[in-house]
Every structure is written in C-alpha cells, then in structure tokens.
Design a protein around this motif. Structure first.
Motif, short mmCIF file in Angstrom:
data_model
loop_
_atom_site.label_atom_id
_atom_site.label_comp_id
_atom_site.label_asym_id
_atom_site.label_seq_id
_atom_site.Cartn_x
_atom_site.Cartn_y
_atom_site.Cartn_z
N LYS A 224 0.89 -1.29 -0.60
CA LYS A 224 -0.07 -0.04 0.17
C LYS A 224 0.92 1.44 0.45
N ASP A 225 0.60 2.28 -0.92
CA ASP A 225 1.32 3.06 -1.08
C ASP A 225 3.19 2.79 -0.72
N GLY A 226 3.25 1.78 -2.04
CA GLY A 226 4.67 0.87 -1.32
C GLY A 226 4.87 0.89 -0.23
N ALA A 227 4.29 0.43 0.68
CA ALA A 227 5.08 0.04 1.63
C ALA A 227 4.17 -1.06 1.76
N ASP A 228 5.36 -2.10 2.78
CA ASP A 228 4.56 -3.69 2.64
C ASP A 228 3.28 -3.59 3.87
N VAL A 229 2.49 -3.98 3.95
CA VAL A 229 0.84 -4.35 5.02
C VAL A 229 1.23 -5.33 4.95
N SER A 230 0.90 -6.14 6.55
CA SER A 230 0.45 -7.53 6.77
C SER A 230 -1.12 -7.33 7.99
N LEU A 231 -2.12 -7.47 7.90
CA LEU A 231 -2.95 -7.71 8.38
C LEU A 231 -4.10 -8.98 8.75
N VAL A 232 -4.31 -9.35 9.95
CA VAL A 232 -5.44 -10.54 10.39
C VAL A 232 -6.85 -10.01 10.16
N LEU A 233 -7.12 -10.65 9.34
CA LEU A 233 -8.81 -10.40 8.40
C LEU A 233 -9.49 -11.51 9.27
N LYS A 234 -10.96 -11.73 9.95
CA LYS A 234 -11.42 -12.24 10.74
C LYS A 234 -12.13 -12.69 9.75
N ALA A 235 -12.30 -13.70 10.14
CA ALA A 235 -13.16 -15.12 8.90
C ALA A 235 -15.14 -14.43 8.89
N ASP A 236 -15.51 -13.59 9.53
CA ASP A 236 -16.83 -12.65 9.30
C ASP A 236 -16.61 -11.85 8.59
N LYS A 237 -15.65 -11.10 8.37
CA LYS A 237 -15.16 -10.09 7.41
C LYS A 237 -15.45 -10.51 6.30
#
Length: 143
Positions: A54-67
């Motif tokens: 995102k905008d050249g930066a590495d991003v990690s995130l956790v998405l819950k199954a209900d989303k």
C-alpha cells in the motif's frame, strides 16, 4: 537445455538465500463487496493473515472470517490449511454456519476419512447439537 536448468537452479538458490517467497496472490472478497489481491501468510479457523503493498509499503493484517465472503474464506482456508481432521472438521462447521452445506458435508467427510474417532468425539460438544452445524454433522456421521 543445460543452460536453462542452470538458470533455474540459480534463481531458486537466489530466492532461497534472499528469503523472498514466491507466493501466489489470492483474490480477497469481503462481505461488504470490497475486493483485492493479497498474499496469504497464514490461515486459522477464524481468520486469514494477508500481506500486500500500500503506497509502496509492505502491509500485513489479519482479517476475521466474519469479514470475508464465505466462499472466498472457504477457498483460501481449504487451500492453505494443514490437512488434519480438526482443520477439516472446523472448516465444515464454518461452512454449515455460513450456508455452504455441500461444502460442509464434504469437509466433515474428509475429516472422517482422516480420523473417524475425532469426528465421533465432536458429537458430544454441546454447541454443535444446535442448528445447521448439528444437522450437517449428523448427516456426515450417519452416511
């Protein structure tokens, strides 16, 4: 021919040495209709950890199954999870609770083929005796 094999071996060695993972991007579809592509780092029974730029930066995130859209979560979890009776069983219950009854039965059947005793023990769990999950479990155990 030998030159191609040598280049392939060199590429594999470079990737291994640099720690770069050659990962296939997965389509992510959220329940709100948002879509995108990301690398799947890890899946759990109730979430998916993803990485993207995102905008050249590495991003990690956790998405819950209900989303996540249920079909999308099923596809990603089924592709990336360890093949154990517990994982297949949990995915089957997720499917049952999210309206994917054919996939639910299939996952319970796979869990049974891996460890039928594990699936039989799950019948004793009180929470599974209610609603759709109970019906899918009963159908899978009887078949």
């Amino acid at each position: 021919m030998n030159r191609c094999i040598g280049l392939a071996a060199l590429l594999i060695a470079m990737v291994a040495f640099s720690g770069i993972a050659l990962a296939e991007k997965e389509e992510m579809i959220l329940r709100d209709g948002t879509t995108g592509y990301a690398n799947v780092l890890e899946t759990k029974a109730d979430s998916v950890k993803i990485a993207f730029k995102k905008d050249g930066a590495d991003v990690s995130l956790v998405l819950k199954a209900d989303k996540i859209d249920p079909h999308c979560f099923y596809t990603i979890r089924n592709k990336h999870m360890e093949r154990t009776a517990a994982n297949h069983f949990a995915l089957g219950i997720y499917c049952a609770e999210n309206g994917l009854s054919n996939r639910a039965k299939h996952q319970i059947d796979v869990a049974k083929s891996i460890d039928s005793e594990y699936v039989e023990k799950q019948k004793a769990i009180p929470g599974l005796r209610e609603g759709v999950a109970r019906k899918v479990l009963a159908r899978a155990v009887v078949d």
